[in-house]
Write an enzyme that holds these catalytic residues in place. Structure first.
Site, mmCIF file in Angstrom:
data_model
loop_
_atom_site.group_PDB
_atom_site.id
_atom_site.type_symbol
_atom_site.label_atom_id
_atom_site.label_comp_id
_atom_site.label_asym_id
_atom_site.label_seq_id
_atom_site.Cartn_x
_atom_site.Cartn_y
_atom_site.Cartn_z
ATOM 1 N N VAL A 299 65.927 25.932 62.104
ATOM 2 C CA VAL A 299 65.540 24.843 61.412
ATOM 3 C C VAL A 299 66.685 24.519 60.689
ATOM 4 O O VAL A 299 67.893 24.205 60.740
ATOM 5 C CB VAL A 299 64.690 25.489 59.927
ATOM 6 C CG1 VAL A 299 63.998 26.697 59.887
ATOM 7 C CG2 VAL A 299 65.447 26.202 58.783
ATOM 8 N N GLU A 300 65.412 22.909 61.109
ATOM 9 C CA GLU A 300 66.643 21.710 60.852
ATOM 10 C C GLU A 300 67.532 21.172 59.762
ATOM 11 O O GLU A 300 68.416 20.532 59.987
ATOM 12 C CB GLU A 300 65.535 20.320 60.884
ATOM 13 C CG GLU A 300 65.842 19.153 61.045
ATOM 14 C CD GLU A 300 64.279 18.477 61.855
ATOM 15 O OE1 GLU A 300 63.671 18.899 61.948
ATOM 16 O OE2 GLU A 300 64.697 16.558 61.202
ATOM 17 N N GLY A 301 66.799 22.003 58.606
ATOM 18 C CA GLY A 301 68.117 21.593 57.379
ATOM 19 C C GLY A 301 69.564 22.281 57.667
ATOM 20 O O GLY A 301 70.878 22.323 57.255
ATOM 21 N N GLY B 99 63.274 14.992 62.561
ATOM 22 C CA GLY B 99 64.449 15.716 63.985
ATOM 23 C C GLY B 99 63.589 15.777 65.250
ATOM 24 O O GLY B 99 63.957 16.071 66.288
ATOM 25 N N HIS C 297 66.784 12.150 63.432
ATOM 26 C CA HIS C 297 67.856 12.776 62.584
ATOM 27 C C HIS C 297 69.596 12.865 63.275
ATOM 28 O O HIS C 297 70.590 12.738 62.423
ATOM 29 C CB HIS C 297 67.016 13.572 61.804
ATOM 30 C CG HIS C 297 67.277 14.492 61.030
ATOM 31 N ND1 HIS C 297 66.812 15.546 60.211
ATOM 32 C CD2 HIS C 297 68.358 14.236 59.602
ATOM 33 C CE1 HIS C 297 67.012 16.118 59.042
ATOM 34 N NE2 HIS C 297 68.128 14.864 59.079
#
Lengths: 254, 326, 326, 254
Positions: free
Chosen positions: A51-53, A132, B130
């Site tokens: 996941v992006e985090g 993202g 991002h």
């Protein structure tokens, strides 16, 4: 025996089945994460969810589904936590096989808009932005788009290409410098779409159970390519639904 | 004063020169929240650590609002309601982010919509992906004018973001070049630091190390100030070295009601109330919120006293449970 | 077979395609040293983790010598005597490094001098700076064809290294571009890994994470195989994710007589003996050394039995003492 | 009261004194590290020592001086351990004020050679290579070179520029793209040299106690610029020597 299921459950189950032989997935919160968790429990034991985090290989406690891709609920029992930029760099290197995104608008070449409806300088609706999504669409080996099937979403040309699909079709994605990737599937509450090999235009592939072809046509703002045969999606099985409902016990997303 | 001039895009030479005016001495960095915030000047570009509603340096962000610095540029990877505060209070004229909002269940930021859709010239948005923002900080941290990437290529973000394309001299492929960001000030909230400013974080590192290294000044709040020995026991875990840090403040719950890995979960219900209020009363509700939570209190201790202790215990319990490995 | 062809300089497109042939499944990666080493093919570019005489994957490097793969390229940031072994045994035809030798007290590598000064065409040296090599691995890890830097500019390394200059399109400054390295195989030695190949390291991370991400195949030896829970307790400390790893071997003392942070110090006296022998008998002594320590034993256990247990205890004690924080 | 001291002690003491107002130093093993440790104990309490292996702010146990910049002996009680590439990137960003290197050859513009004596393709002597020396010389805010003063080392032009000083002198270093840095001092067992502001040619600045000007001239393979006055270095004090000898109790480097 067929069991009643929600649209969200159908989306999650269908998305999980689309992951055939997949080992790494870049998943957002909501349906994509549920689909990934379901796939890992059913047919993909070797799947690593990213996941992006910055979380690699986390698990999710039933009833504690994350709302955002950067909170503890989705770093629980992770195998690795790295920086956000580094997660995307792993993707750019080619380690992420499948990415999932949604979007406010999608067009016939699979381009997605989450920036503005209307002109950029004076939009009718200002949307939250890329996050993202652009990166996932640009860098994963393949992309699956999950969205509601509505005419205002399925437009001939998105007002703003936030996340690249096949751009203008044909080889235009590769020509722009995107060396890999592209949209493999669009999964909606009505149907599953793919893309024509050469033109990269969207084509209908499966209808969901009980959905008429006209419904899809009416809810799509452009002409979908139509193959001669359009099979019907297998409805979710009892086992799949059981898994899903055990993960999302409060039915936050289902 | 040169410090006050805006840096030209990707100007790594000037950014490096500015670093020369900063003391890199390994001295005690401990100070008060008010003193730390005073290092922010009108017109500064403030880069915010954390991501979305995790590890946000809220105590610092609120203190800066109290002090009144203005004409600010705010940058953050995914920006949460602190971006709304600075717009509503008229303190930020530029927002650099890939996403603005609290999170999916809370819908699109109403004030951003009003500003953008109404063509409000008071706030300029720089929209990019991002990763592209992450690479802009990283280019800065690396002391480079830009970094190449494939992201954003072919998309309309290329036409609005500060990015160029180039042909790779080794392969002939097209690359996107994103220019370095060199913020004036970084705001970072961490789990622990020693008095010399060596900072450690549990959980996600996000972009904080890059943000700190790219910025001219670095202000840090820490949940806890620990002994030097505690830092030196696991030097692999240090995220930001003390010599980068200009001011350090002990601020327990310095990210609350945002979350801190292992310490407290985000208070979703607080976000519900905040957004419900805006839905009911319009964006003026943000001003009311600030009057109550920021301007209505003198400091972070008074701010924390506004929250229900029982609720905090629940959030602490969930945070502990989530990081526990039997 | 495409796998066997040499990659064109910085060819990130082909490097990415090669990754597609690798399984990224989170499956059990545990195997034997012999099986792991068999994944190295003639003609491969082997990138070596660690630095100088710390955390060197010696058990793997010795097993590969036993198996006999040849025409190899070896790359490492600062190369220690393992580089001499592969040259003496006629297995390496290219050495990419910024420095070769054991360390200052042990003088210049005799075999490198003989090869270079005698104009031996059997070994080609690519000389570049420490950082430039690090950036070449990092560019590979980032999936890029190159990274820009200021290092090496103006020096004669520019004329012999694979590097180009460019004019920065944002600032007009001159930049050095170093092309990505995409090794065929990475050899990495770590403190601990779970059976899925999630690797953690104590102490210096060196360049190992970049080396692993840049390489097509990744072979790991670990001092200890631990439970998944132990890895998941501190996921911030994981250096290499399991999906990158192709083979994992439990190899206690897998870096000995090089050192492992907190576990055992390097055996300087072993280096003394090794170098004294070469000084006395010439570079043929390297062959004698290999006959004794590598070819004369069947595996790593037999190798370790050649060392004095009492000496090992001393080295373990110093290692523990050095990482102790009271 | 003057105390007997070795050449190495004089080098270490002189180098430590050259660090005036310095807060961060990129130090190699041997004399540079000893000089940095001495400076921290005497006049620079706020100094952070950084070494190439990735160690920031380590301490050194007396009697356990490191042989290489990447071993435990120099990560002892470090404040941070980072990757090697990252240490150099911090330097490129501008965080390292002073760097130290040695070398086999040095020329009038402060260029240093550690690659080959003779032609590159068929050298008379193959040296170990750059290691981090080129990076330190290219990227630190200023560079101090510590070396023995011998005619074969002090040559008009190095056979190979491994680590850039002022290249061809004048503005040639800046013209090559090196935006900062350059050699501030060359410290030898005979003297201290600096560089002329405009031409960037090496000039004599101090003679060490008991050294005659002719000794320096004889041991330098090119003409040093000579200022009108050449003061004499203050000899090491008892306190300085005491500190040094406590650090290197086995006199490995002194």
């Amino acid at each position: 025996m067929s069991i009643a299921y929600s649209n969200e459950e159908l989306l999650a189950v269908t998305a999980s089945r689309e992951m055939v032989g997949v080992n790494t997935i870049f998943a957002g919160v909501g349906i994509p994460l549920l689909a990934a968790l379901l796939a890992k429990q059913t047919h993909l034991p070797g799947l690593t969810i990213v996941v992006e985090g910055g979380s690699i290989g986390p698990e999710v406690l039933p009833g504690y589904l994350p709302i955002s891709t950067n909170e503890m609920r989705i770093s629980h029992r992770a195998q690795q936590l790295v920086g956000i930029t580094d997660i995307f760099l792993l993707t750019q290197r080619g380690f992420l096989e499948v990415g999932f995104i949604g979007g406010a608008q999608i067009d016939r070449y699979g381009n997605v808009n989450t920036t503005v409806i209307g002109p950029y300088d004076k939009p009718k609706v200002r949307l939250p932005g890329s996050g993202g999504a652009n990166d996932i669409a640009s860098l994963c080996r393949e992309l699956i788009i999950v969205t509601k099937h509505e005419p205002r979403r399925f437009v001939p040309k998105v007002d703003f290409v936030t996340s690249p699909g096949f751009l203008e079709g044909g080889s235009s994605r590769r020509d722009a410098g995107l060396i890999f990737g592209g949209v493999s599937r669009v999964i909606t509450d009505l149907a599953i779409m793919g893309f024509d090999e050469a033109s990269k235009a969207m084509q209908l592939e499966y209808l969901h159970p009980g959905v008429a072809l006209e419904q899809v046509v009416e809810n799509t703002g452009f002409d979908l390519l139509m193959p001669e045969e359009i099979p019907v999606t297998e409805p979710p099985t009892a086992e799949e639904l059981e898994h899903l409902r055990r993960i999302d016990i409060d039915r936050r997303f289902l | 004063m040169l410090e006050e001039e805006t840096l030209k895009t990707g100007d790594f030479v000037e950014a490096r020169r500015r670093l020369k005016e900063k003391s890199l001495a390994a001295t005690e960095k401990l100070t008060t929240l008010a003193e730390a915030a005073r290092l922010v000047e009108d017109g500064d570009h403030i880069a915010i650590g954390g991501c979305m509603f995790t590890r946000t340096p809220l105590a610092l962000l609120m203190e800066i609002l109290r002090q009144g610095q203005t004409d600010l540029t705010l940058s953050k990877n995914l920006m949460c309601y602190e971006g709304e505060w600075y717009m509503a209070a008229g303190r930020a004229n530029t927002i650099i982010t890939s996403w603005l909002g609290i999170g999916l269940p809370w819908g699109i930021s109403r004030i951003m919509r009003e500003n953008a859709e109404g063509g409000n010239p008071a706030v300029h948005y720089e929209n990019l992906s991002h990763m592209a923002l992450g690479l802009r900080y990283r280019a800065g941290a690396m002391g480079l004018p830009f970094l190449p990437t494939l992201t954003m290529l072919g998309s309309d973000l290329m036409s609005i973001a500060e990015a160029k394309t180039m042909t790779c001299p080794f392969t002939g492929e097209t690359l996107c070049l994103v220019p370095a960001l060199f913020p004036d000030v970084a705001l970072i909230h961490v789990h622990r630091a020693d008095r010399f400013g060596n900072c450690q974080v549990d959980g996600y590192p996000f972009m904080d190390a890059d943000v700190a290294a790219a910025s001219t000044r670095v202000l840090v709040t820490a949940e806890e100030i620990v002994s030097e020995d505690e830092i030196r026991r696991y030097p692999e875990r240090t995220l930001i070295p003390g010599f980068m840090v200009d001011a350090l403040v002990e601020a327990p719950y310095g990210s609350f009601p945002h979350e801190m890995h292992g310490l407290y979960r985000a208070d979703y219900s607080h976000f519900d109330d905040y957004v419900d209020d805006i839905r009911e009363k319009g964006t003026g509700a943000i001003g009311d919120y600030l009057d109550h939570y920021v301007f209505g209190v003198a400091n972070h201790e008074e701010y924390m006293a506004l929250f229900d202790g029982e609720k905090i215990v629940e959030l602490v319990d969930e945070a502990r449970m989530l990081v526990e490995i039997e």
